[in-house]
Design a protein around this motif. Structure first.
Motif, PDB file in Angstrom:
ATOM      1  N   GLU A  26      49.181 -25.855  63.287  1.00  0.00           N
ATOM      2  CA  GLU A  26      50.814 -26.759  62.776  1.00  0.00           C
ATOM      3  C   GLU A  26      51.820 -26.390  62.053  1.00  0.00           C
ATOM      4  O   GLU A  26      52.276 -26.903  61.803  1.00  0.00           O
ATOM      5  N   ASN A  27      51.431 -24.790  62.224  1.00  0.00           N
ATOM      6  CA  ASN A  27      53.197 -23.409  61.606  1.00  0.00           C
ATOM      7  C   ASN A  27      53.804 -24.378  62.570  1.00  0.00           C
ATOM      8  O   ASN A  27      54.465 -23.977  62.799  1.00  0.00           O
ATOM      9  N   GLN A  28      54.606 -24.218  61.559  1.00  0.00           N
ATOM     10  CA  GLN A  28      56.260 -23.972  61.260  1.00  0.00           C
ATOM     11  C   GLN A  28      57.200 -23.071  61.338  1.00  0.00           C
ATOM     12  O   GLN A  28      57.894 -22.751  61.095  1.00  0.00           O
ATOM     13  N   TYR A  29      55.953 -22.208  60.241  1.00  0.00           N
ATOM     14  CA  TYR A  29      57.161 -21.391  59.896  1.00  0.00           C
ATOM     15  C   TYR A  29      57.768 -21.178  57.942  1.00  0.00           C
ATOM     16  O   TYR A  29      57.890 -20.763  57.561  1.00  0.00           O
ATOM     17  N   ILE A  30      58.924 -21.929  58.911  1.00  0.00           N
ATOM     18  CA  ILE A  30      59.762 -21.922  57.803  1.00  0.00           C
ATOM     19  C   ILE A  30      59.487 -23.429  56.767  1.00  0.00           C
ATOM     20  O   ILE A  30      59.429 -24.093  57.302  1.00  0.00           O
ATOM     21  N   TYR A  31      59.068 -23.212  55.683  1.00  0.00           N
ATOM     22  CA  TYR A  31      59.109 -24.102  54.466  1.00  0.00           C
ATOM     23  C   TYR A  31      60.005 -24.920  53.516  1.00  0.00           C
ATOM     24  O   TYR A  31      59.749 -23.088  52.933  1.00  0.00           O
ATOM     25  N   GLU A  32      61.273 -24.674  53.759  1.00  0.00           N
ATOM     26  CA  GLU A  32      62.412 -25.014  52.261  1.00  0.00           C
ATOM     27  C   GLU A  32      62.354 -23.744  52.041  1.00  0.00           C
ATOM     28  O   GLU A  32      62.991 -23.099  52.930  1.00  0.00           O
ATOM     29  N   LYS A  33      61.570 -23.224  51.212  1.00  0.00           N
ATOM     30  CA  LYS A  33      62.358 -22.119  50.771  1.00  0.00           C
ATOM     31  C   LYS A  33      61.221 -20.648  50.742  1.00  0.00           C
ATOM     32  O   LYS A  33      61.093 -19.896  49.944  1.00  0.00           O
ATOM     33  N   SER A  34      60.110 -21.265  52.018  1.00  0.00           N
ATOM     34  CA  SER A  34      59.056 -20.510  52.062  1.00  0.00           C
ATOM     35  C   SER A  34      58.682 -19.966  53.274  1.00  0.00           C
ATOM     36  O   SER A  34      58.864 -20.587  54.334  1.00  0.00           O
ATOM     37  N   ILE A  35      58.140 -18.596  53.252  1.00  0.00           N
ATOM     38  CA  ILE A  35      57.309 -18.772  55.259  1.00  0.00           C
ATOM     39  C   ILE A  35      56.128 -18.540  55.336  1.00  0.00           C
ATOM     40  O   ILE A  35      55.825 -17.529  54.438  1.00  0.00           O
TER      41      ILE A  35
END
Length: 149
Positions: A26-35
């Protein structure tokens, strides 16, 4: 008004906690201000910088995209019957890059703070873990402010 503020605060906490539960599929890599990356992955992020703080990220295909590119990778090793992991951060900026990271060991269910070091300009930094790491969350990226004397 207090209920509305509490709801916004609660939603913010839910979103920031969501990254911990994301699977590799499911990983999208970028989540708001986190990776977030998993073992065996290498990604490049183009960063938008305002006042030495990185305010947004965009995933790009390779490290030569721009001078504002950060490379992130995590690899596991099997040597001498001991599993270890290597984490690398590449800095294309003209200034030192600082960041924070949390790692999750393959055999555990929680994330722990990683000891990381600033990355010099146009260089990379590596961290060796004496155990197998499943995933790493990177956050709080900043470009070091030049000190004036």
């Amino acid at each position: 008004m207090k209920k509305f503020f509490f709801l916004i605060l609660l939603m913010g906490c839910t979103v920031s906690q969501e990254i911990y539960n994301v699977s590799k599929v499911e990983n999208q890599y970028i989540y708001e201000k986190s990776i977030k990356i998993f073992s065996g992955e290498e990604i490049y992020i183009d960063a938008e910088v305002v006042d030495n703080k990185i305010i947004s990220y965009k995933r790009v295909d390779n490290k030569k995209h721009s001078p504002n590119t950060i490379g992130l990778s995590l690899f596991s090793n099997n040597s001498s019957n001991k599993k270890t992991s290597n984490m690398y951060v590449t800095n294309q900026f003209e200034k030192r890059l600082t960041y924070k990271a949390k790692y999750k060991q393959t055999s555990q269910n929680k994330y722990n703070n990683a000891r990381v070091h600033p990355v010099m300009p146009k260089a990379f930094s590596g961290t060796l873990f004496q155990f197998e790491v499943e995933s790493i969350i990177f956050y709080d990226f900043e470009i070091e402010i030049e000190k004036t004397e």
